[in-house]
Write an enzyme that holds these catalytic residues in place. Structure first.
Site, mmCIF file in Angstrom:
data_model
loop_
_atom_site.group_PDB
_atom_site.id
_atom_site.type_symbol
_atom_site.label_atom_id
_atom_site.label_comp_id
_atom_site.label_asym_id
_atom_site.label_seq_id
_atom_site.Cartn_x
_atom_site.Cartn_y
_atom_site.Cartn_z
ATOM 1 N N CYS A 3 60.524 51.487 35.942
ATOM 2 C CA CYS A 3 60.753 50.264 36.706
ATOM 3 C C CYS A 3 61.946 49.524 36.115
ATOM 4 O O CYS A 3 61.937 49.176 34.926
ATOM 5 C CB CYS A 3 59.502 49.389 36.674
ATOM 6 S SG CYS A 3 59.725 47.750 37.394
ATOM 7 N N CYS A 14 53.258 44.821 34.227
ATOM 8 C CA CYS A 14 52.699 46.173 34.097
ATOM 9 C C CYS A 14 52.925 46.648 32.665
ATOM 10 O O CYS A 14 53.944 47.271 32.350
ATOM 11 C CB CYS A 14 53.355 47.119 35.093
ATOM 12 S SG CYS A 14 53.045 46.694 36.820
ATOM 13 N N GLN A 211 39.459 44.985 47.208
ATOM 14 C CA GLN A 211 40.086 45.686 46.098
ATOM 15 C C GLN A 211 41.578 45.892 46.360
ATOM 16 O O GLN A 211 42.004 46.129 47.495
ATOM 17 C CB GLN A 211 39.410 47.039 45.882
ATOM 18 C CG GLN A 211 37.922 46.949 45.580
ATOM 19 C CD GLN A 211 37.630 46.507 44.157
ATOM 20 O OE1 GLN A 211 38.534 46.163 43.401
ATOM 21 N NE2 GLN A 211 36.364 46.500 43.789
ATOM 22 N N GLU A 261 26.733 37.320 48.626
ATOM 23 C CA GLU A 261 28.074 36.989 48.141
ATOM 24 C C GLU A 261 28.277 35.485 48.216
ATOM 25 O O GLU A 261 27.866 34.847 49.192
ATOM 26 C CB GLU A 261 29.117 37.720 48.983
ATOM 27 C CG GLU A 261 30.546 37.254 48.839
ATOM 28 C CD GLU A 261 31.082 37.424 47.433
ATOM 29 O OE1 GLU A 261 31.733 36.483 46.941
ATOM 30 O OE2 GLU A 261 30.850 38.500 46.830
ATOM 31 N N CYS A 335 34.698 45.989 36.574
ATOM 32 C CA CYS A 335 36.137 45.952 36.295
ATOM 33 C C CYS A 335 36.405 45.535 34.855
ATOM 34 O O CYS A 335 37.544 45.294 34.476
ATOM 35 C CB CYS A 335 36.852 45.013 37.267
ATOM 36 S SG CYS A 335 36.278 43.296 37.193
#
Length: 377
Positions: A3, A14, A211, A261, A335
């Protein structure tokens, strides 16, 4: 993946950029195995790899600069705009929209918000792509002052971006580090984005969570469906159900499925999906997952529970309730393997049987992991 933004230190979000992808995936699996190493009965299924670039179905971009030359990306330490419209982890379809969005900002005279000066109107754009290439675009504004301008010139934007289906204005008057405000103004005839995942049609309303990696989300839901069908329960709770991904993948004629939820927007989306599919035995309710479980009558406790909590995990109260309940199987999608490990330690009556790492977030240290647990005899 290489990148140019990362190499120039323009953007270092990142953190694993430049590391061979095979090493990234191996390190993530090793990290997860070490955290769950105390569970010797655990069978590890092969990790699920992602595309290493172009995988993001969402772009959350700061708008800065000027009306004539807007930047689409992030802010530097001084609060000035840094343009990242060629970001390689965004899907090609998202990247293709940025020139049209930039031209629209100029055409409609949408003044970018200046963080250092605390003036201007347009703060962010939030862009989401479905598996079929359809798009939702949300303009996050300081006030409603620009809504009429966006509406006036919207036909030009819809013509420039043929896949654009939902456009909204979100109003965030406060000067604080959040992405959206409470008020959402829908500017198109359609207010939900259809998200086809595997053989299930989900719906995404503007404030609903989905997601960030559609390919891995599909694998996640397939794995959940496989484990649910193997256990073959008559009743299921999907806690932290979002727009209903796990619940809608777990339906069967003989099953009663309930999704819980906190987000009312997500529940409206899930209810629409269930209604369209004619799933009379699948129901969704807005509410807190822990409060719902704790308040349930003993006769209503399901045979299997699916949990997909935020990074903080399910917490001590829900873990304690599950430990002392009659639930026979638990599918835990996490996660954050650190909080997952902590939650599993609080439920010793459940034996982790299988686990799988799914790389939802290439080029970063984050990943998703699923664990199938069953109550010990």
């Amino acid at each position: 993946m290489q990148c140019s933004y990362f190499d120039a230190r323009t953007c270092v979000s990142c953190t694993l950029m430049g590391q061979p992808y095979s090493e990234q995936l191996a390190d993530k699996e090793s990290h997860c195995r070490s955290l769950l190493g105390g569970h010797r009965e655990l069978e590890w299924l092969p990790a699920v790899a992602s595309s290493e670039d172009g995988f993001r179905n969402k772009a959350k971009m700061v708008i800065a600069g000027s009306v004539q030359e807007p930047t689409i990306g992030i802010l530097d330490r001084a609060g000035n705009g840094v343009d990242l419209r060629m970001c390689g982890v965004c899907s090609p379809a998202l990247r293709e929209t940025f020139p049209s969005i930039s031209a629209f900002i100029t055409l409609a005279g949408l003044t970018p918000y200046s963080v250092p000066e605390r003036r201007g109107e347009l703060k962010y754009i939030l862009l989401t792509e479905s598996a079929d290439g359809e798009l939702m675009l949300r303009f996050v504004l300081r006030s409603t002052n620009l809504v009429s301008k966006i509406s006036k010139y919207l036909p030009a934007l819809l013509e420039a971006i043929p896949g654009l289906r939902v456009v909204t204005a979100n109003i965030l008057p406060e000067h604080k580090a959040v992405l959206e405000g409470e008020e959402e103004i829908v500017l198109t005839g359609e207010s939900t984005l259809r998200m086809r995942v595997n053989d299930v049609n989900l719906h995404l309303r503007p404030k609903s969570f989905f997601q960030t990696n559609t390919e891995i989300a599909a694998a996640l839901y397939r794995q959940g469906r496989e484990w649910v069908n193997e256990a073959n329960p008559a009743s299921i709770w999907d806690l932290y159900c979002g727009v209903g991904g796990f619940a809608l993948h777990s339906t069967a004629l003989h099953r009663k499925v309930t999704g819980i939820e906190l987000s009312e927007e997500a529940i409206v989306s899930a209810q629409l999906s269930a209604h369209e599919a004619g799933l009379t035995g699948t129901h969704f309710r807005a509410g807190d997952a822990t409060a719902f479980a704790v308040a349930a009558d003993k006769g209503d406790v399901p045979e299997l529970v699916i949990v997909n909590p935020p990074r903080r995990g399910i917490g001590a109260e829900l873990a304690s309730w599950l430990e002392n309940s009659t639930v026979q199987h638990l599918v835990y999608s996490s996660c954050n393997a650190v909080t997952l490990a902590k939650d599993l330690e609080a439920m010793p009556s459940f034996t982790p049987r299988r686990a799988r790492v799914l790389d939802m977030f290439p080029q970063t240290k984050h990943y998703e992991v699923m664990v199938l647990l069953e109550r010990a005899n």
